[in-house]
Design an enzyme around this catalytic site. Sequence first.
Site, PDB file in Angstrom:
ATOM      1  CE  LYS A  13      -2.661  -0.584   4.392  1.00 13.88           C
ATOM      2  NZ  LYS A  13      -1.838  -2.075   4.657  1.00 13.88           N
ATOM      3  NE  ARG A  88      -4.993  -1.267   8.883  1.00 15.81           N
ATOM      4  CZ  ARG A  88      -3.656  -0.197   9.283  1.00 15.81           C
ATOM      5  NH1 ARG A  88      -3.685   0.984   8.748  1.00 15.81           N
ATOM      6  NH2 ARG A  88      -2.954  -1.465   8.507  1.00 15.81           N
ATOM      7  NE  ARG A 127       6.661  -3.874   5.950  1.00 12.54           N
ATOM      8  CZ  ARG A 127       5.768  -3.540   6.115  1.00 12.54           C
ATOM      9  NH1 ARG A 127       5.186  -3.125   4.859  1.00 12.54           N
ATOM     10  NH2 ARG A 127       5.310  -4.116   6.977  1.00 12.54           N
ATOM     11  NE  ARG A 133       6.089  -1.485   9.883  1.00  5.46           N
ATOM     12  CZ  ARG A 133       5.153  -0.934   8.704  1.00  5.46           C
ATOM     13  NH1 ARG A 133       5.079   0.131   8.071  1.00  5.46           N
ATOM     14  NH2 ARG A 133       3.792  -1.383   9.950  1.00  5.46           N
ATOM     15  NE  ARG A 144       1.585  -5.262  10.879  1.00  2.16           N
ATOM     16  CZ  ARG A 144       2.639  -5.742   9.186  1.00  2.16           C
ATOM     17  NH1 ARG A 144       3.112  -5.706  10.836  1.00  2.16           N
ATOM     18  NH2 ARG A 144       2.161  -4.068   9.326  1.00  2.16           N
TER      19      ARG A 144
END
Length: 198
Positions: A13, A88, A127, A133, A144
Amino acid sequence: MHLLIMGPPGAGKGTQAGRIGEHYKIPAISTGDMFRAMRDSDTPLARQVQDIMASGAYVPDDVTNQVVADRLVADDCAGGFLLDGYPRTLDQVAFLDGVLKEADCELDAVVSLAVDPDELVARLTRRSATDGRADDSPEAIRTRQQVYVDQTAPLLEVYRQRGLLVEVDGLGEVDEVTRRLFSALDRHAGSTPATSAS
Ligand code: AMP
């Protein structure tokens, strides 16, 4: 142009949002980025948000809605915006509807980036090695994905019923996905009756 981009964590995104924003010359506003930026402020709210994010859960609607409402009144949003990662939840959809109504504007399209769940986990795991992160740990990744399925995936149907949903296959090279996305948006614009100026 008033756009949303939705998709499960890891769908790409953020990358595509930046390109859409550049193309239409509108700000690409990511609630995730805004919450990450709160890391620098040492307030009880900022600490609470960081803990929630690290677990992979959603920040409470009232906090998220307020952050978005404050951002959308900025001058750079006068000509439109792209919201990345908001709304969301159904509560956020209703809140955004109210904000748009008050500003006398409407959404033009809701882009949905679809990616196979196994590919998503692989992407997020890659990632985690590069970006560091806190919410890319294996446990947070699972949370998530589940939170997305439970709370956010149902929103696609809401926007589909409003005739706003533009579904794009998010699998493949970034440039290829961008090309698909713009041609899908062009088709959508071509099939939508022009709204009257009144
Ligand atoms: P993102 O960068 O969009 O993947 O967002 C990272 C994290 O920020 C999410 O996992 C949530 O904890 C929080 N977050 C971002 N946007 C929202 C939202 N619209 N509602 C609730 N929490 C959000």
